[in-house]
Design a protein around this motif. Structure first.
Motif, mmCIF file in Angstrom:
data_model
loop_
_atom_site.group_PDB
_atom_site.id
_atom_site.type_symbol
_atom_site.label_atom_id
_atom_site.label_comp_id
_atom_site.label_asym_id
_atom_site.label_seq_id
_atom_site.Cartn_x
_atom_site.Cartn_y
_atom_site.Cartn_z
ATOM 1 N N ASN A 22 0.860 -1.180 0.000
ATOM 2 C CA ASN A 22 0.000 0.000 0.000
ATOM 3 C C ASN A 22 0.900 1.235 0.000
ATOM 4 O OD1 ASN A 22 -1.639 2.210 0.665
ATOM 5 N ND2 ASN A 22 -2.921 1.026 2.050
ATOM 6 N N ARG A 34 0.418 4.101 0.871
ATOM 7 C CA ARG A 34 0.219 4.940 2.060
ATOM 8 C C ARG A 34 0.839 4.314 3.310
ATOM 9 N NH1 ARG A 34 -5.358 5.415 3.067
ATOM 10 N NH2 ARG A 34 -4.775 6.904 4.658
ATOM 11 N N ASN A 35 1.277 3.061 3.225
ATOM 12 C CA ASN A 35 1.957 2.429 4.345
ATOM 13 C C ASN A 35 3.357 3.046 4.441
ATOM 14 O OD1 ASN A 35 3.621 0.462 5.862
ATOM 15 N ND2 ASN A 35 1.715 -0.707 5.883
ATOM 16 N N ALA A 36 3.771 3.419 5.624
ATOM 17 C CA ALA A 36 5.032 4.140 5.819
ATOM 18 C C ALA A 36 6.259 3.230 5.904
ATOM 19 C CB ALA A 36 4.940 4.999 7.081
ATOM 20 N N ARG A 84 9.013 3.987 3.291
ATOM 21 C CA ARG A 84 9.501 5.351 3.493
ATOM 22 C C ARG A 84 10.431 5.400 4.706
ATOM 23 N NH1 ARG A 84 5.528 10.381 4.844
ATOM 24 N NH2 ARG A 84 7.133 11.984 4.968
ATOM 25 N N SER A 114 1.099 1.059 9.124
ATOM 26 C CA SER A 114 -0.149 1.094 8.355
ATOM 27 C C SER A 114 -0.768 2.490 8.365
ATOM 28 C CB SER A 114 -1.145 0.107 8.967
ATOM 29 O OG SER A 114 -2.446 0.334 8.466
ATOM 30 N N PRO A 115 -1.430 2.865 7.272
ATOM 31 C CA PRO A 115 -2.144 4.141 7.280
ATOM 32 C C PRO A 115 -3.309 4.147 8.274
ATOM 33 C CG PRO A 115 -2.574 2.961 5.233
ATOM 34 C CD PRO A 115 -1.507 2.196 5.966
ATOM 35 N N THR A 171 -2.893 6.244 12.940
ATOM 36 C CA THR A 171 -2.910 7.673 12.610
ATOM 37 C C THR A 171 -1.795 8.489 13.260
ATOM 38 O OG1 THR A 171 -4.507 8.079 14.359
ATOM 39 C CG2 THR A 171 -5.384 7.653 12.138
ATOM 40 N N TYR A 221 3.860 10.682 10.930
ATOM 41 C CA TYR A 221 5.013 10.000 10.334
ATOM 42 C C TYR A 221 6.286 10.248 11.136
ATOM 43 C CZ TYR A 221 8.936 9.068 7.277
ATOM 44 O OH TYR A 221 10.130 8.611 6.778
#
Length: 165
Positions: free
Chosen positions: A40, A42-44, A47, A145-146, A149, A152
């Protein structure tokens, strides 16, 4: 109500002598579609790993996994298979969970000294489903996981402390 799908996990990412094992719970719908851990966008996870190990989160998947291996990091999931509607860990049917064979994994990779759980579900299911005592340190980290919340920067700081400390 959506019918739960059978979710089957991936083979681990592991080189010859990993020192750290990052454990997720089970791959998301997007990860399964891409056949990639943390697929995904949006999964960090990628990154964060890129920030720590000097690669771009958008690099080709084989290059990202090679960077993890070069830095002694293995990646796997607690669950070999389960039934789940959607991607949320909370949607996994508890009676459908089958854990991966960690006894064999730790025997094959005796260099692993730390296990980092990517979120609460991974830790909870590991402790519930995996018998045995392993000579490793266990740490739960904030989920990448996105659905988690947390900002980051806070996730990055927690993961940096665990992976580089």
């Amino acid at each position: 109500m959506t019918t739960p799908d059978l979710v089957q996990g991936f083979a681990p990412i592991a080189g010859g002598a990993p020192r750290v094992l990052v454990l997720g719970n089970a791959p998301s719908v997007l990860a399964l579609a891409k056949q990639q851990y943390y697929g995904n966008p949006r999964n960090a996870f990628w990154r964060i790993a890129g920030a720590l190990y000097g690669f771009d989160a958008d690099d080709p998947y084989p290059e990202r996994t090679a960077a993890l291996i070069a830095n002694g990091v293995a990646v796997w999931d607690v669950l070999r298979e389960c039934r789940r509607a959607g991607s949320l860990d909370s949607a996994v049917q508890p009676n459908s969970m089958v854990a991966n064979d960690f006894g064999a994994f730790f025997s094959r990779y005796p260099t692993i000294g730390r296990v980092l759980f990517n979120g609460a579900a991974a830790e909870r299911n590991f402790r519930r489903l995996v018998p045995g005592v392993f000579d490793v340190d266990f740490t739960r980290l904030p989920s990448t996981s996105p659905a988690q919340t947390m900002r980051y920067e806070l996730k990055l700081a927690a993961w940096r402390a665990a992976l580089t400390g």
